[in-house]
Design a protein around this motif. Sequence first.
Motif, PDB file in Angstrom:
ATOM      1  N   UNK B 186       0.824  -1.212   0.000  1.00 54.45           N
ATOM      2  CA  UNK B 186       0.000   0.000   0.000  1.00 54.45           C
ATOM      3  C   UNK B 186       0.860   1.264   0.000  1.00 54.45           C
ATOM      4  N   UNK B 187       0.250   2.373  -0.386  1.00 44.58           N
ATOM      5  CA  UNK B 187       0.869   3.686  -0.186  1.00 44.58           C
ATOM      6  C   UNK B 187       0.337   4.251   1.115  1.00 44.58           C
ATOM      7  N   UNK B 188       1.241   4.541   2.021  1.00 47.31           N
ATOM      8  CA  UNK B 188       0.842   4.955   3.358  1.00 47.31           C
ATOM      9  C   UNK B 188       1.478   6.303   3.692  1.00 47.31           C
ATOM     10  N   UNK B 190       3.038   8.954   6.128  1.00 40.06           N
ATOM     11  CA  UNK B 190       3.831   8.717   7.329  1.00 40.06           C
ATOM     12  C   UNK B 190       4.543   9.997   7.766  1.00 40.06           C
ATOM     13  N   UNK B 191       4.568  10.230   9.083  1.00 37.97           N
ATOM     14  CA  UNK B 191       5.400  11.308   9.615  1.00 37.97           C
ATOM     15  C   UNK B 191       6.831  10.794   9.709  1.00 37.97           C
ATOM     16  N   UNK B 192       7.774  11.701   9.509  1.00 39.30           N
ATOM     17  CA  UNK B 192       9.159  11.215   9.447  1.00 39.30           C
ATOM     18  C   UNK B 192       9.764  10.938  10.817  1.00 39.30           C
ATOM     19  N   UNK B 193       9.464  11.778  11.816  1.00 43.24           N
ATOM     20  CA  UNK B 193      10.137  11.609  13.100  1.00 43.24           C
ATOM     21  C   UNK B 193       9.371  10.650  13.991  1.00 43.24           C
ATOM     22  N   UNK B 194       9.522   9.339  13.772  1.00 42.27           N
ATOM     23  CA  UNK B 194       8.753   8.396  14.569  1.00 42.27           C
ATOM     24  C   UNK B 194       9.644   7.370  15.256  1.00 42.27           C
ATOM     25  N   UNK B 195      10.930   7.696  15.370  1.00 42.35           N
ATOM     26  CA  UNK B 195      11.825   6.865  16.174  1.00 42.35           C
ATOM     27  C   UNK B 195      11.943   5.450  15.669  1.00 42.35           C
ATOM     28  N   UNK B 196      11.868   4.520  16.613  1.00 46.83           N
ATOM     29  CA  UNK B 196      12.126   3.116  16.271  1.00 46.83           C
ATOM     30  C   UNK B 196      11.038   2.508  15.387  1.00 46.83           C
ATOM     31  N   UNK B 197       9.847   3.111  15.371  1.00 51.21           N
ATOM     32  CA  UNK B 197       8.775   2.564  14.534  1.00 51.21           C
ATOM     33  C   UNK B 197       9.198   2.499  13.063  1.00 51.21           C
ATOM     34  N   UNK B 198      10.027   3.471  12.683  1.00 50.95           N
ATOM     35  CA  UNK B 198      10.463   3.521  11.291  1.00 50.95           C
ATOM     36  C   UNK B 198      11.195   2.237  10.901  1.00 50.95           C
ATOM     37  N   UNK B 199      12.055   1.759  11.791  1.00 52.03           N
ATOM     38  CA  UNK B 199      12.781   0.513  11.514  1.00 52.03           C
ATOM     39  C   UNK B 199      11.806  -0.641  11.305  1.00 52.03           C
ATOM     40  N   UNK B 200      10.828  -0.685  12.186  1.00 51.97           N
ATOM     41  CA  UNK B 200       9.858  -1.779  12.137  1.00 51.97           C
ATOM     42  C   UNK B 200       9.130  -1.777  10.803  1.00 51.97           C
ATOM     43  N   UNK B 201       8.691  -0.573  10.369  1.00 49.45           N
ATOM     44  CA  UNK B 201       7.979  -0.487   9.099  1.00 49.45           C
ATOM     45  C   UNK B 201       8.846  -0.970   7.949  1.00 49.45           C
ATOM     46  N   UNK B 202      10.069  -0.472   7.922  1.00 43.18           N
ATOM     47  CA  UNK B 202      10.994  -0.850   6.847  1.00 43.18           C
ATOM     48  C   UNK B 202      11.128  -2.369   6.758  1.00 43.18           C
ATOM     49  N   UNK B 203      11.161  -2.987   7.923  1.00 41.47           N
ATOM     50  CA  UNK B 203      11.418  -4.412   7.973  1.00 41.47           C
ATOM     51  C   UNK B 203      10.178  -5.239   7.598  1.00 41.47           C
ATOM     52  N   UNK B 204       9.038  -4.829   8.125  1.00 44.24           N
ATOM     53  CA  UNK B 204       7.847  -5.667   7.996  1.00 44.24           C
ATOM     54  C   UNK B 204       7.024  -5.373   6.737  1.00 44.24           C
ATOM     55  N   UNK B 206       8.223  -4.084   3.500  1.00 46.45           N
ATOM     56  CA  UNK B 206       9.264  -3.564   2.588  1.00 46.45           C
ATOM     57  C   UNK B 206       8.696  -3.073   1.264  1.00 46.45           C
ATOM     58  N   UNK B 207       7.519  -3.544   0.885  1.00 42.72           N
ATOM     59  CA  UNK B 207       6.987  -3.180  -0.425  1.00 42.72           C
ATOM     60  C   UNK B 207       5.988  -2.032  -0.393  1.00 42.72           C
ATOM     61  N   UNK B 208       5.749  -1.511   0.795  1.00 46.95           N
ATOM     62  CA  UNK B 208       4.838  -0.365   0.864  1.00 46.95           C
ATOM     63  C   UNK B 208       5.571   0.895   0.436  1.00 46.95           C
ATOM     64  N   UNK B 209       4.794   1.802  -0.111  1.00 44.05           N
ATOM     65  CA  UNK B 209       5.368   3.097  -0.486  1.00 44.05           C
ATOM     66  C   UNK B 209       4.979   4.103   0.587  1.00 44.05           C
ATOM     67  N   UNK B 210       5.982   4.641   1.266  1.00 46.67           N
ATOM     68  CA  UNK B 210       5.710   5.582   2.349  1.00 46.67           C
ATOM     69  C   UNK B 210       5.832   7.000   1.844  1.00 46.67           C
TER      70      UNK B 210
END
Lengths: 285, 285
Positions: B186-188, B190-204, B206-210
């Motif tokens: 999906x295209x989601x 996203x706010x940029x300053x979200x700390x560790x959540x960003x890592x989680x998104x990238x990992x889980x 990977x094919x979403x467009x942020x």
Amino acid sequence: MIELRLLKQLATFYEYGTLSAAAEVLLISQPTLTRSMKQLEDELGIKLFIRGKNHLSLTATGVRAAEYANQLLNLAEDFETKIKAYDRSLHTISIGYCAPVPQLVMMPLINNIFSGMTISSDMKSDEKFEDNLLQGIYQLAITHYEPENEKLFSKKCGSESLYMSFSQGNPLAFYPQLYLKDLDGLSILLLSQIGFWADMHREKTPNSKYLLQIEESSFIEIAAHSEYPTFTSSYFINRNETMPGRINVKLADPECYTDYYLVCLDSEKKKYEKLFNIVNENTIK
Amino acid sequence: MIELRLLKQLATFYEYGTLSAAAEVLLISQPTLTRSMKQLEDELGIKLFIRGKNHLSLTATGVRAAEYANQLLNLAEDFETKIKAYDRSLHTISIGYCAPVPQLVMMPLINNIFSGMTISSDMKSDEKFEDNLLQGIYQLAITHYEPENEKLFSKKCGSESLYMSFSQGNPLAFYPQLYLKDLDGLSILLLSQIGFWADMHREKTPNSKYLLQIEESSFIEIAAHSEYPTFTSSYFINRNETMPGRINVKLADPECYTDYYLVCLDSEKKKYEKLFNIVNENTIK
DNA sequence: CTACTTTACGGTATGCGTAAGCATT
DNA sequence: AATGCTTACGCATACCGTAAAGTAG
């Protein structure tokens, strides 16, 4: 730039606890200190003090600042002492002599060549002369042996033979030459500052009683008015500077003859070139 | 005591070669420098300069002095910077946040308890928070895992669950719950300053467009006027601070739930006692 | 003639001490 | 009362800039 004056005052306040006490130590008035410390705070833009109506003390930052100030002040004092020491080292030549006769001969030469420099002479047994040269304690030395360290540069600059000087009634005065063993047990008049010769005497005539004279004048006085034998040397005999009414007998032991060497750091031989050029095997004779 | 002013001037002359040039750099007149340098020589009692009628240069001692002066001046500047840094460290608390919601909750608490201190906040993935605490870069941190280092002290201070926020027409909006894998691709928004959540998104996912928004205002703007799904969290849902006309669906992956921990150096826990006393498992909720 | 240093002169700001005031013990 | 800090005031000195003179390239 914070001036050291202010840091000095801060450090003193830190040490003595009150402005009044610090002012007394610093030989300034106490109101002056008040102002200075305020100025220091202003220049740093930081609170260094906790002000009560009647009391002044340092904040944590103030304590830290005072301690750091102490370090800086020490370094500033180092600055002065080190620069002075360095300057002195540039303008003084320290020379180690292993015996009095080399000093007699070399002093005028050195003073002449290095006029303007401060010449500092030192006479003692030459065991440590090599180390002292390497450490920069001496720039020049006269040794009675040829140094082998490759960092040192040396040139033979003369020699000396010991003689005994007897008053005319003394039976030993009629020998053509003598050996130290012939003297062992005698009472002999001796000057104290004679460098390495002292070691030799101690070793070769352990049973002789040496009447040590520290001052040359009293040595001459006593020698002239007593029968005590004394040492003298080829140097004085060559110049006819012997004591009137005395007979000089050569000492034939190999230990009573020595060559002398002028020594400096190999890295500095250029600096002392003139002196080495003047000096030769017959300089001290 | 030699004042730093003179040393500064000496060092500048050394650097620029002439009094005129140095004077220009120092923003003082050249005659002033002449006098200063003379004064410096007087105070040290040493010749630092070779004076020609029309030329001034440093003696060997002068060069040595200038170099040493530079060292001292550097240390004096260190004094200022170090004292200022120390003072600052006493009056500021630096806090590392691993996510935005903890910052939202904790900031007012901390500002309240440590009023008068400067609070400096930092948000990023919390991989290095342990190191940063140990090095003194942070005094406090909010992590999303319980640190195990025995030099650190920590207390659980809350938790957070992620939700997806869909506009009403979106078919995914009708699921009772979702998994991240359902979102991948999906295209989601996203706010940029979200700390560790960003890592989680990238990992889980990977094919979403942020669609990364740096500013919160533009994030809200776009979210309100578009169909893009966004992330939201239990924190906002508990407060009914959700976007109007949007439906929030819980994310059921374990990675979308976290506990939060307040952490400081064990050696400093006394200092932050009040804060730890206020905080509990439900502070961030 | 230009660039640099030194000396001379006069002004000013900085630092200092005295005096006075206030608070604390 | 004694001790300690601060403020106010006036002075001395130390520092500074301008002007001028001398010298070397």
